[in-house]
Design a protein around this motif. Sequence first.
Motif, PDB file in Angstrom:
ATOM      1  N   LEU A   1       0.763  -1.293  -0.005  1.00  0.00           N
ATOM      2  CA  LEU A   1       0.107   0.007  -0.097  1.00  0.00           C
ATOM      3  C   LEU A   1       0.976   1.325   0.004  1.00  0.00           C
ATOM      4  O   LEU A   1       1.847   1.250   0.606  1.00  0.00           O
ATOM      5  CB  LEU A   1      -0.865  -0.002   1.110  1.00  0.00           C
ATOM      6  N   TYR A   2       0.441   2.267  -0.673  1.00  0.00           N
ATOM      7  CA  TYR A   2       1.163   3.478  -1.043  1.00  0.00           C
ATOM      8  C   TYR A   2       0.217   4.462  -0.730  1.00  0.00           C
ATOM      9  O   TYR A   2      -0.850   4.621  -1.344  1.00  0.00           O
ATOM     10  CB  TYR A   2       1.779   3.698  -2.339  1.00  0.00           C
ATOM     11  N   PRO A   3       0.847   5.763   0.224  1.00  0.00           N
ATOM     12  CA  PRO A   3      -0.095   6.771   0.459  1.00  0.00           C
ATOM     13  C   PRO A   3      -0.198   7.607  -0.658  1.00  0.00           C
ATOM     14  O   PRO A   3       0.881   8.139  -1.112  1.00  0.00           O
ATOM     15  CB  PRO A   3       0.174   7.265   1.823  1.00  0.00           C
ATOM     16  N   LEU A   4      -1.128   8.504  -0.788  1.00  0.00           N
ATOM     17  CA  LEU A   4      -1.263   9.535  -1.750  1.00  0.00           C
ATOM     18  C   LEU A   4      -2.349  10.501  -1.076  1.00  0.00           C
ATOM     19  O   LEU A   4      -3.224  10.760  -1.583  1.00  0.00           O
ATOM     20  CB  LEU A   4      -1.648   9.111  -3.198  1.00  0.00           C
ATOM     21  N   PRO A   5      -1.928  11.150   0.086  1.00  0.00           N
ATOM     22  CA  PRO A   5      -2.623  11.994   0.797  1.00  0.00           C
ATOM     23  C   PRO A   5      -3.022  13.277   0.108  1.00  0.00           C
ATOM     24  O   PRO A   5      -4.126  14.028   0.396  1.00  0.00           O
ATOM     25  CB  PRO A   5      -1.984  12.602   2.126  1.00  0.00           C
TER      26      PRO A   5
ATOM     27  N   ASP B   1      12.312   0.016 -11.948  1.00  0.00           N
ATOM     28  CA  ASP B   1      12.879   0.258 -10.568  1.00  0.00           C
ATOM     29  C   ASP B   1      11.831   1.356  -9.507  1.00  0.00           C
ATOM     30  O   ASP B   1      12.239   1.640  -8.566  1.00  0.00           O
ATOM     31  CB  ASP B   1      14.321   1.182 -10.471  1.00  0.00           C
ATOM     32  N   GLU B   2      10.867   1.835 -10.440  1.00  0.00           N
ATOM     33  CA  GLU B   2      10.006   2.855  -9.680  1.00  0.00           C
ATOM     34  C   GLU B   2       8.660   2.821 -10.470  1.00  0.00           C
ATOM     35  O   GLU B   2       8.458   2.141 -11.431  1.00  0.00           O
ATOM     36  CB  GLU B   2      10.643   4.272  -9.784  1.00  0.00           C
ATOM     37  N   ILE B   3       7.650   3.466  -9.644  1.00  0.00           N
ATOM     38  CA  ILE B   3       6.144   3.427 -10.385  1.00  0.00           C
ATOM     39  C   ILE B   3       5.779   5.215 -10.076  1.00  0.00           C
ATOM     40  O   ILE B   3       6.005   5.514  -8.917  1.00  0.00           O
ATOM     41  CB  ILE B   3       5.163   2.477  -9.463  1.00  0.00           C
TER      42      ILE B   3
ATOM     43  N   SER C   1       1.776  14.288 -13.365  1.00  0.00           N
ATOM     44  CA  SER C   1       2.752  13.390 -12.530  1.00  0.00           C
ATOM     45  C   SER C   1       2.515  13.734 -11.122  1.00  0.00           C
ATOM     46  O   SER C   1       2.512  14.891 -10.710  1.00  0.00           O
ATOM     47  CB  SER C   1       4.223  13.494 -12.655  1.00  0.00           C
ATOM     48  N   LEU C   2       1.685  12.799 -10.224  1.00  0.00           N
ATOM     49  CA  LEU C   2       1.297  12.973  -8.812  1.00  0.00           C
ATOM     50  C   LEU C   2       2.550  12.542  -7.921  1.00  0.00           C
ATOM     51  O   LEU C   2       2.428  13.209  -6.799  1.00  0.00           O
ATOM     52  CB  LEU C   2      -0.043  12.309  -8.795  1.00  0.00           C
ATOM     53  N   ALA C   3       3.113  11.480  -8.032  1.00  0.00           N
ATOM     54  CA  ALA C   3       4.062  11.321  -7.185  1.00  0.00           C
ATOM     55  C   ALA C   3       4.866  10.001  -7.666  1.00  0.00           C
ATOM     56  O   ALA C   3       4.426   9.334  -8.676  1.00  0.00           O
ATOM     57  CB  ALA C   3       3.736  10.698  -5.790  1.00  0.00           C
ATOM     58  N   THR C   4       6.085   9.795  -7.396  1.00  0.00           N
ATOM     59  CA  THR C   4       6.800   8.525  -7.720  1.00  0.00           C
ATOM     60  C   THR C   4       7.366   7.871  -6.456  1.00  0.00           C
ATOM     61  O   THR C   4       7.879   8.480  -5.233  1.00  0.00           O
ATOM     62  CB  THR C   4       8.142   9.149  -8.419  1.00  0.00           C
ATOM     63  N   PHE C   5       7.159   6.319  -6.640  1.00  0.00           N
ATOM     64  CA  PHE C   5       7.619   5.573  -5.307  1.00  0.00           C
ATOM     65  C   PHE C   5       8.631   4.505  -5.998  1.00  0.00           C
ATOM     66  O   PHE C   5       8.389   4.097  -6.985  1.00  0.00           O
ATOM     67  CB  PHE C   5       6.534   4.959  -4.835  1.00  0.00           C
TER      68      PHE C   5
END
Length: 478
Positions: free
Chosen positions: A308-312, A327-329, A340-344
Amino acid sequence: MLKVPQQQYIRYLREVEGCGIQEIADRVDVNWRTAKKYADQDDWNEPITKRVGNRPILGPYVDIIDTWLLEDEQLPRKQRHTATRIYHRLQEEYQYQRGKRTVSAYVANRKQQMAIERMDRHERLEHPGGEAQADFGTTYIFKTGELVERKVLTMSFPYSNAAFAFPVPKENTECFLEALKRVFEQAGGVPHKIWFDNLSAAVVSVLDHGERELTDAFSWFCAHYRFEPQFCNPGRGNEKGNVENKVGYGRRNWCVPPPVIETPAQIIDLWEEERPKLLQLPTIPLEIYRLETARLNKYSEWQFESTLYPLPQCKARLPVLLKVKWDEIEVLSADGTYQSLATFPRPYTEKAIPMNWHAIFEGYRKRPRAVMYSTFVKLMPIAVQAFLRVDQAELRKPRILLLLRLLESYTLEEIGEGLVQVPQTDVQHPILLEHVLYAIKHPEFHPEPFAESHTPESLHGQIPQLEDYDRLLGVLMS
């Protein structure tokens, strides 16, 4: 016993100069019986048992080599020590100053005694310049005290015997294509043909007449970089034997000799000859990813591969796009703007290989000196290392036997924690250590000390003097 030159000199005085026994004894300064023994000796064959156990050159290094070879049995067969690697480690870690041939001879003999199977050989296939072979190899590294698996894509060029490699966490499609792109960049060009196994990251299925149905991602990749993929028949790894050898070469820290070739030219010279035959790299590299849809839950979280990844910053239940790379999402908005909202980081799960500490300590039991050179000792808790690596040889075996017995009930980490809690002056008392370990594993039987609030804080820690009570009570001291 006389040295060989002295023996030969006695023989020379007897046979060539015709000296008598007493004269030889006087000239060589030895007893006449010794002079007679070598002067009249007819059989100069060296007894077979003469050199058994006598290795004056290797000397103390024999135990170190034997320890490494025994520990190799706990590791995957393809990542065990070669004679070259052992020689270099002896130089780097133990200042070994002698020649490599002595080490190689001993290692070869020792491995034969340990019955290590030799790898099968295959016939070499000829390839023109500009063709390559690619394959994944599995290697292992020690990370935070665990044996962890890693995948390395190797691409070799049989014509020149050059090779390039790139490590990735897994063999999925994104990792496979990213690794291929990286080795193209390392080589400075693209082969015309590349030979592969029928790996799932490239092949969906094998059709009639040997044709392959390729994955969409791999088809796009081939079209972008303009190379022709070729696939081996199932179970025929020798059809790309050059890269198979290179995978093993890299796995053994680049210590395996390169394959024998008929030309005396060096690899670097052949590679410079082969490089112009490669296709030029595209001006724009291919960005390797796949798109997936997802929806945030009521807590503004999204899930990928059980993580699970948070996107507050986003509303709950919002649909998003996942740009999945090797290597990333990257999370993109699904409203058509693709912002683009975030990179994990991608949630790869480490594949840890459990250590069989009981088997390792069994080896130490048979060879207590091995703990002074063992690589596995470095992976143990610090307290266990200090407990084992003692200068007094007579202390090692009892401590090894104690830890071997404790491993039947406790983990090595628990034993290390127990050793930390035992005072250094009492560390040799096994009963005390066992009591500490039992308390660690069964805290329910050791409640917290009773706390009372009647004693003033200023008196905490003070030891009462009984003489004061006697004085107050009027008790006379005899």
